[in-house]
Design an enzyme around this catalytic site. Structure first.
Site, short mmCIF file in Angstrom:
data_model
loop_
_atom_site.label_atom_id
_atom_site.label_comp_id
_atom_site.label_asym_id
_atom_site.label_seq_id
_atom_site.Cartn_x
_atom_site.Cartn_y
_atom_site.Cartn_z
N ARG A 1 4.92 -4.42 8.22
CA ARG A 1 5.19 -5.31 7.09
C ARG A 1 6.37 -4.74 6.30
O ARG A 1 6.30 -3.65 5.76
CB ARG A 1 3.96 -5.46 6.20
CG ARG A 1 4.21 -6.38 5.01
CD ARG A 1 2.94 -6.91 4.37
NE ARG A 1 2.11 -5.88 3.76
CZ ARG A 1 1.04 -6.13 3.01
NH1 ARG A 1 0.67 -7.39 2.80
NH2 ARG A 1 0.33 -5.15 2.51
N SER B 1 0.81 -1.22 0.00
CA SER B 1 0.00 0.00 0.00
C SER B 1 0.84 1.27 0.00
O SER B 1 0.31 2.36 0.20
CB SER B 1 -0.94 0.01 1.21
OG SER B 1 -0.20 0.06 2.42
N PHE C 1 -5.40 -13.44 -0.71
CA PHE C 1 -5.94 -14.08 -1.90
C PHE C 1 -5.73 -13.24 -3.15
O PHE C 1 -5.72 -13.77 -4.27
CB PHE C 1 -7.43 -14.40 -1.72
CG PHE C 1 -8.33 -13.20 -1.67
CD1 PHE C 1 -8.93 -12.71 -2.81
CD2 PHE C 1 -8.59 -12.57 -0.47
CE1 PHE C 1 -9.78 -11.61 -2.76
CE2 PHE C 1 -9.43 -11.47 -0.40
CZ PHE C 1 -10.02 -10.99 -1.56
N LEU C 2 -5.52 -11.92 -3.01
CA LEU C 2 -5.32 -11.08 -4.19
C LEU C 2 -3.95 -11.37 -4.81
O LEU C 2 -3.84 -11.69 -6.00
CB LEU C 2 -5.45 -9.61 -3.81
CG LEU C 2 -6.83 -9.19 -3.29
CD1 LEU C 2 -6.79 -7.76 -2.76
CD2 LEU C 2 -7.88 -9.31 -4.39
N ASP C 3 -2.88 -11.24 -4.01
CA ASP C 3 -1.56 -11.58 -4.52
C ASP C 3 -1.50 -13.04 -4.92
O ASP C 3 -0.86 -13.40 -5.93
CB ASP C 3 -0.49 -11.29 -3.46
CG ASP C 3 0.21 -9.95 -3.68
OD1 ASP C 3 0.70 -9.73 -4.80
OD2 ASP C 3 0.25 -9.14 -2.75
N ARG D 1 -3.77 15.47 15.74
CA ARG D 1 -4.14 14.15 16.22
C ARG D 1 -2.90 13.46 16.78
O ARG D 1 -1.81 13.56 16.23
CB ARG D 1 -4.74 13.31 15.09
CG ARG D 1 -5.09 11.88 15.50
CD ARG D 1 -5.88 11.19 14.41
NE ARG D 1 -7.21 11.77 14.31
CZ ARG D 1 -7.82 12.03 13.16
NH1 ARG D 1 -7.21 11.81 12.02
NH2 ARG D 1 -9.03 12.55 13.14
N ASP E 1 -4.55 -1.74 -4.41
CA ASP E 1 -3.14 -1.68 -4.02
C ASP E 1 -2.36 -2.54 -5.00
O ASP E 1 -2.87 -2.95 -6.06
CB ASP E 1 -2.93 -2.10 -2.57
CG ASP E 1 -3.27 -3.56 -2.30
OD1 ASP E 1 -3.61 -4.30 -3.26
OD2 ASP E 1 -3.19 -3.99 -1.14
#
Length: 770
Positions: A362, A299, A481-483, A334, A668
């Site tokens: 990551r 991302s 599951f996308l990669d 913030r 992404d």
């Protein structure tokens, strides 16, 4: 407006002149380090650790001597294996020879033996948010301080806001959200909240909807009802009363837990919302994002030392509890939320309530290289080795922290998620790397915990063996599951034309893959008790009603976490872990699979290795006519262009991108990998022609331009596609996708992003006319 941008087709762009001028490098320990990165390490990262920048880069140099050659060898092995698989498919029909295919994969070392039955995960000192409690997980780009603050503070979320502001509560007549508060919708929200409280924390008699007061008496919650009677909160199975704030006879907050997740009833009769509630309840906060992955990978669009330094700085400040971000204008700043104190109902002792997500980081995959640090020869280094040193050293600040209300890991661990590993040999190298990083930084053995992304086909097929290699470190396995789909297409590129993307979701391999991840995680005793078994992302952030219908399948399948796209989605998805006890599901699955035979395991592996290929007569069998081919091309091309335009043009690695129908989708690198590999496959097998793809790309460029017309930082593509870096990057991803190692997209994206930054300056977001 910058009018100096050079053509995308010009090949003489000097990246080194923009990124790596000699005066901007520091020579240390045989390395050439970007001066900005060096100064960050010297003045910020090392501060308070007892380390100097020269020591840190000396350690990095030592690690590179050991692991850079090994990294190259393993990447070459990936290429060799892929070439061998390609040749097998060119000479064999996998659908006719599934047994021979498995034998072949074992012969070439693609498949390895599973671990012996007595080999189990031994990881210790994993925080409860991963090892014991099931609940949602966020993934957030670390380069955006405001986004990552939103994520880390999303440990708790307002159930009232989640119902009121989303389509989970339909906007039927009279219940519209509108521009002002709608009391009728507010009443409907409270009705849903009361239903939830009655489910998880039922009263001995009556309903929370009839409550006119809450009190704490003899260590229990006593509820006064509208008819004047009182009823004790008894709770459902797995429910406890944990603490309160304020006075026992008139508490301002009640802390309850169900299935390990906190639920906080907040009471204030003077609050605008509380004044309208019978018991003065103005909000019900539920524990939502138990953990968050701060992402340096899929991302994030980090292509140079400046980008990497921003990422490392944000991670460091998170670990120190010091990250802040301006909200813009006069709206303030913030910061990270501090943990809070509640009073235990029986002992009257104080208890700490965690208010921030447990943070994981990551790192990037082994295939990525960076010039933020180079060897003395100028050769780029494996980026993940740099990540391992920088993120671990930042984590040391949390381990050494003294503010008990701002700790990340209460068990002295640093959690690093490793993506894009192909099989147990690569896991073993990364375990050895973690060993050496600990040695260099003086960390106790196994301080660095490893999350294994189960997103590459060779890892899926050998997941148990991968976990065996990391059995003292693994704390997390997750189906990406996308990669995984992108790698499925690339690995089976020569097997034939893949089915349309929508049909991949119902493919044999995909359900086998999802089942295998949970089964192996349980069999290896990762969960329950030592780590997480996770599921992938819900990619439609504005469609929460459908998410609530679909995503309950994840806890029902035994997964202890699943990814969601926003804090609000985390709050809503958290309800699923109240509706389903994941611990009960996992225990039932373990009992049911205790007698699983070798034949059953072999059949499951066969399904996992079944490519989603159309039969030779695909047009007739699947009724894939010309219009359907065109529609598939349009969907893929629009998705690619919509994402790449922001990645290359603006340095945005993850965002909501409208699809061809205008519906917002989270995009992404993983979704890009699927779309580009799908088109590369269809081109290779003649399902479509280059001319068709080019024509659709040009049409979709105009569509994407129109969808982004309100974005002043957007660079239009359709006005001159030949000079648009964004367009050319998208086209290269498709037409060169077959040759991209494992179908990865970062090399192409990074090259074009750096061209934009060279032409425009580091912002890379000005409108360009060539």
């Amino acid at each position: 407006m910058n009018t100096a941008r050079r053509s995308a087709t010009q090949t003489t762009v000097s990246l080194s002149r923009f990124f790596s001028a000699a005066s901007d490098r520091v020579s240390v320990a045989g390395l050439q380090v970007d001066s900005g990165l060096y100064e960050f390490v010297k003045s910020e990262l090392c501060d308070g650790t007892g380390k100097s920048a020269d020591q840190v880069f000396g350690s990095l140099s030592s690690l590179l001597d050991e692991f850079a050659p090994r990294n190259r060898e393993l990447l070459e092995k990936r290429k060799s294996i892929q070439k061998t698989i390609d040749m097998w498919h060119l000479n064999n029909n996998v659908s006719e020879k599934p047994a021979e295919y498995q034998t072949f994969l074992r012969e070439i070392g693609y498949l390895t033996n599973p671990p012996l039955s007595d080999v189990k995960v031994q990881t210790t000192n994993v925080d409860a948010e991963m090892a014991q409690i099931a609940g949602p997980q966020l993934v957030c780009p670390i380069d955006n301080a405001r986004y990552i603050l939103n994520a880390t503070n999303a440990r708790w979320g307002s159930l009232l806001d989640a119902f009121y502001g989303t389509d989970v509560l339909p906007e039927t007549e009279g219940l519209e959200k509108g521009r002002k508060y709608n009391p009728a919708r507010g009443a409907a929200v409270f009705a849903e909240v009361h239903k939830f409280l009655d489910l998880a924390f039922p009263l001995a008699s009556g309903s929370h909807a009839d409550a006119t007061g809450y009190a704490v008496q003899d260590g229990a919650v006593l509820v006064t009802l509208a008819d004047g009677s009182t009823s004790e909160l008894v709770g459902a199975a797995g429910a406890t009363f944990s603490g309160y704030t304020g006075s026992p006879d008139s508490p301002s907050g009640l802390m309850l837990h169900h299935n390990g997740l906190g639920v906080e009833i907040l009471i204030d009769r003077d609050h605008p919302v509380g004044a309208g509630h019978g018991a003065g309840v103005y909000d019900v906060q539920i524990e939502s994002a138990l953990s968050t992955i701060a992402d340096l990978e899929d991302s994030v669009a980090a292509v140079d030392a400046d980008d990497k330094t921003t990422c490392y700085r944000n991670w460091l400040r998170l670990m120190k509890g010091e990250l802040t971000a301006s909200l813009g204008g006069d709206r303030g700043v913030r910061a990270q939320t501090r943990d809070s104190i509640y009073t235990s109902p029986s002992s009257q002792q104080e208890m700490i309530v965690p208010r921030r997500s447990l943070m994981l980081v990551r790192n990037v995959g082994m295939h990525r290289y960076t010039d933020a640090v180079t060897l003395s020869s100028g050769e780029e280094i494996p980026e993940h080795v740099l990540d391992a040193v920088m993120t671990s050293l930042a984590g040391l600040h949390d381990l050494n922290g003294t503010d008990v209300l701002m700790r990340n890991s209460r068990h002295g661990s640093i959690f690093i998620v490793k993506p894009k590993m192909h099989g147990p040999e690569e896991v073993a190298m990364n375990v050895a790397l973690f060993d050496r990083v600990e040695d260099e930084l003086g960390l106790p053995r196994h301080t660095l915990k490893m999350g294994i992304m189960d997103e590459e086909r060779r890892t899926s097929a050998n997941l148990g063996a991968c976990m065996e290699q990391a059995r003292d470190r693994v704390c997390f396995i997750n189906t990406g599951f996308l990669d995984r789909t992108g790698d499925e297409i690339h690995t089976s590129m020569e097997a034939g034309a893949v089915v349309p993307k929508a049909q991949i979701k119902s493919s044999t391999w995909l359900s086998a893959y999802e089942d295998n991840n949970v089964s192996v995680g349980l069999n290896m005793e990762l969960a329950p008790g030592r780590g997480q078994i996770g599921k992938g992302m819900w990619a439609a952030p504005d469609n929460m009603a459908d998410m609530m219908k679909a995503k309950i399948a994840h806890p029902e399948a035994g997964a202890s976490t699943a990814w969601v796209p926003s804090p609000t989605a985390a709050t809503l998805h958290a309800l699923h872990y109240h509706y389903t006890s994941v611990l009960d599901v996992q225990n039932s699955m373990l009992a049911a699979r205790a007698g699983e035979t070798e034949t059953e395991r072999a059949a499951a592996l066969s399904k996992l290795l079944t490519p989603p290929i159309m039969p030779a007569e695909h047009m007739e069998d699947l009724k894939l006519n010309a219009d359907e081919v065109t529609r598939e091309l349009e969907n893929n091309c629009q998705s690619i262009l919509g994402y790449v335009a922001r990645w290359v043009g603006q340095g945005v690695g993850c965002s909501k991108v409208p699809d061809i129908d205008g519906l917002q989708q989270m995009e992404d690198l993983a979704t890009l990998r699927i779309s580009s590999q799908h088109l590369a496959n269809w081109l290779h097998h003649g399902v479509c022609t280059p001319e068709q793809v080019d024509a659709v790309l040009e049409r979709m460029a105009a569509v994407v331009d129109q969808q982004n017309a309100g974005d002043a930082a957007y660079n239009p593509m359709s006005t001159d596609v030949a000079t648009s870096f964004e367009y050319q990057a998208a086209r290269d991803l498709i037409f060169q996708g077959r040759d991209a190692p494992n179908g990865y997209t970062e090399a192409t994206l990074g090259m074009y992003r750096r061209k934009v930054k060279e032409a425009c300056g580091p912002g890379g977001a000005e409108t360009i006319v060539a």
